[in-house]
Design a protein around this motif. Structure first.
Motif, short mmCIF file in Angstrom:
data_model
loop_
_atom_site.label_atom_id
_atom_site.label_comp_id
_atom_site.label_asym_id
_atom_site.label_seq_id
_atom_site.Cartn_x
_atom_site.Cartn_y
_atom_site.Cartn_z
N ARG A 30 0.85 -1.21 0.00
CA ARG A 30 0.00 0.00 0.00
C ARG A 30 0.88 1.24 0.00
NH1 ARG A 30 -2.10 -1.78 5.53
NH2 ARG A 30 -3.92 -2.50 4.39
N SER A 31 0.27 2.37 -0.39
CA SER A 31 1.07 3.59 -0.55
C SER A 31 1.52 4.12 0.81
CB SER A 31 0.24 4.65 -1.25
OG SER A 31 -0.84 5.03 -0.42
N LEU A 32 2.55 4.95 0.79
CA LEU A 32 3.01 5.60 2.03
C LEU A 32 1.86 6.39 2.65
CD1 LEU A 32 6.54 6.99 1.04
CD2 LEU A 32 5.95 4.75 1.98
N LEU A 33 1.10 7.09 1.80
CA LEU A 33 -0.03 7.89 2.29
C LEU A 33 -1.05 6.98 3.00
CD1 LEU A 33 -1.80 10.45 2.49
CD2 LEU A 33 -2.57 10.00 0.15
N ALA A 34 -1.35 5.84 2.39
CA ALA A 34 -2.35 4.93 2.99
C ALA A 34 -1.85 4.39 4.33
CB ALA A 34 -2.65 3.78 2.03
N ALA A 62 -6.28 9.37 -6.95
CA ALA A 62 -7.62 8.77 -6.87
C ALA A 62 -7.51 7.30 -6.48
CB ALA A 62 -8.31 8.93 -8.22
N ALA A 63 -6.55 6.58 -7.07
CA ALA A 63 -6.40 5.15 -6.77
C ALA A 63 -6.02 4.94 -5.31
CB ALA A 63 -5.34 4.53 -7.69
N CYS A 64 -5.12 5.80 -4.85
CA CYS A 64 -4.64 5.68 -3.49
C CYS A 64 -5.78 5.95 -2.50
CB CYS A 64 -3.48 6.66 -3.31
SG CYS A 64 -2.98 6.83 -1.63
N LEU A 65 -6.60 6.93 -2.82
CA LEU A 65 -7.70 7.27 -1.91
C LEU A 65 -8.82 6.23 -1.99
CD1 LEU A 65 -7.46 11.07 -2.52
CD2 LEU A 65 -7.01 9.92 -0.35
N ALA A 66 -8.96 5.62 -3.16
CA ALA A 66 -9.97 4.55 -3.30
C ALA A 66 -9.62 3.39 -2.37
CB ALA A 66 -10.03 4.08 -4.74
N GLU A 67 -8.33 3.17 -2.22
CA GLU A 67 -7.81 2.13 -1.34
C GLU A 67 -8.28 2.35 0.12
OE1 GLU A 67 -3.28 1.14 -0.29
OE2 GLU A 67 -3.50 2.36 -2.09
#
Ligand code: CTP
Ligand code: MG
Length: 233
Positions: A30-34, A62-67
């Protein structure tokens, strides 16, 4: 007392390199932000989480926030600015009414532990301003032109981490003052210090490292791999 965490992910990640903004870089799936958002969400002291993402916006954001869709504390993201301080200001402008404390966290610190998030929020509730910090393990040298001037007493030095948590009125006043003086900083607490207000240190965690260069990601992966069995137990 409503606590909002701003997760700053609007930087360019120049020192890191790579072809996606640093906050969207994957770490163990998962992304650092997630990672950062989930750690903040796991603290019962935090009521809302507001990501600050690159203003140009793109599919990766958008993809990261969808996560993160199931994270109930998540607020809609806002676009950041040229300097970290501008991104913080953009986030601050979007916090919900009734916010009393603002926790500012770097998306680039994905390994922060929820218990430490809670510790620093509680300290800020008591004192007005607090940050996570760790002692400096190395001997420090102050030098000019490659020549040592002084060996300071290491016990008085700390490495600042995030979250850094502030009473919202203090933070607004500090930003207004910085705007007048033209100060640009990479550490939010220093804006509060410039007001002359006390900023309290809360013991941080050496593992709460900041992903700055590519090799930091290797270290973060190793630390996460060691933690995982503990989560699954
Ligand atoms: N940040 C931000 N807006 C900016 C600059 C930084 O939201 N204009 C965020 C970054 O996304 C990061 C955190 O502040 O999560 C700490 O900054 P840093 O590690 O310096 O990240 P970058 O500025 O992206 O990296 P660099 O300085 O190497 O370009
Ligand atoms: Mg930077």
């Amino acid at each position: 007392m409503s606590v909002v965490a701003l997760v700053l992910a609007a930087g360019r990640g120049e020192r890191f390199g790579g072809d996606v903004p640093k906050g969207f870089t994957p770490l163990a799936g998962r992304s650092l932000l997630a990672h950062s958002v989930l750690a903040l969400a796991a603290s019962p002291e935090v009521q809302h989480i507001l990501p600050v993402v690159p203003a140009e916006g793109d599919a990766r954001a958008a993809a990261c926030l969808a996560e993160l869709e199931g994270v109930e504390k998540l607020l809609p993201p806002v676009g950041g600015g040229a300097e970290r301080q501008d991104s913080m200001r953009a986030g601050l402008a979007a916090v919900p009414d009734g916010t009393t404390l603002v926790a500012v966290h770097d998306a680039a610190r994905p390994l922060v532990r929820p218990s430490l998030v809670s510790d620093v929020v509680r300290a800020a509730r008591e004192h007005g301003a607090a940050l996570l910090a760790v002692p400096v393990p190395d001997t420090l040298k102050r030098a000019q032109g490659g020549v040592v001037i002084e060996t300071p007493d290491r016990s008085e030095y700390f490495r600042a981490q995030t979250p850094q948590v502030f009473r919202i009125d203090l933070l607004r006043e500090a930003l207004a003052k910085a705007e007048t003086s033209g100060a640009v900083v990479t550490d939010d607490a220093s804006l509060i210090e410039a007001l002359g207000a006390p900023v309290h240190l809360v013991p941080g965690d050496p593992e709460n490292l900041k992903i700055t260069v590519a090799s930091d990601l290797v270290a973060a992966e190793a630390l996460l791999a060691r933690r995982r069995p503990e989560w699954e137990a």
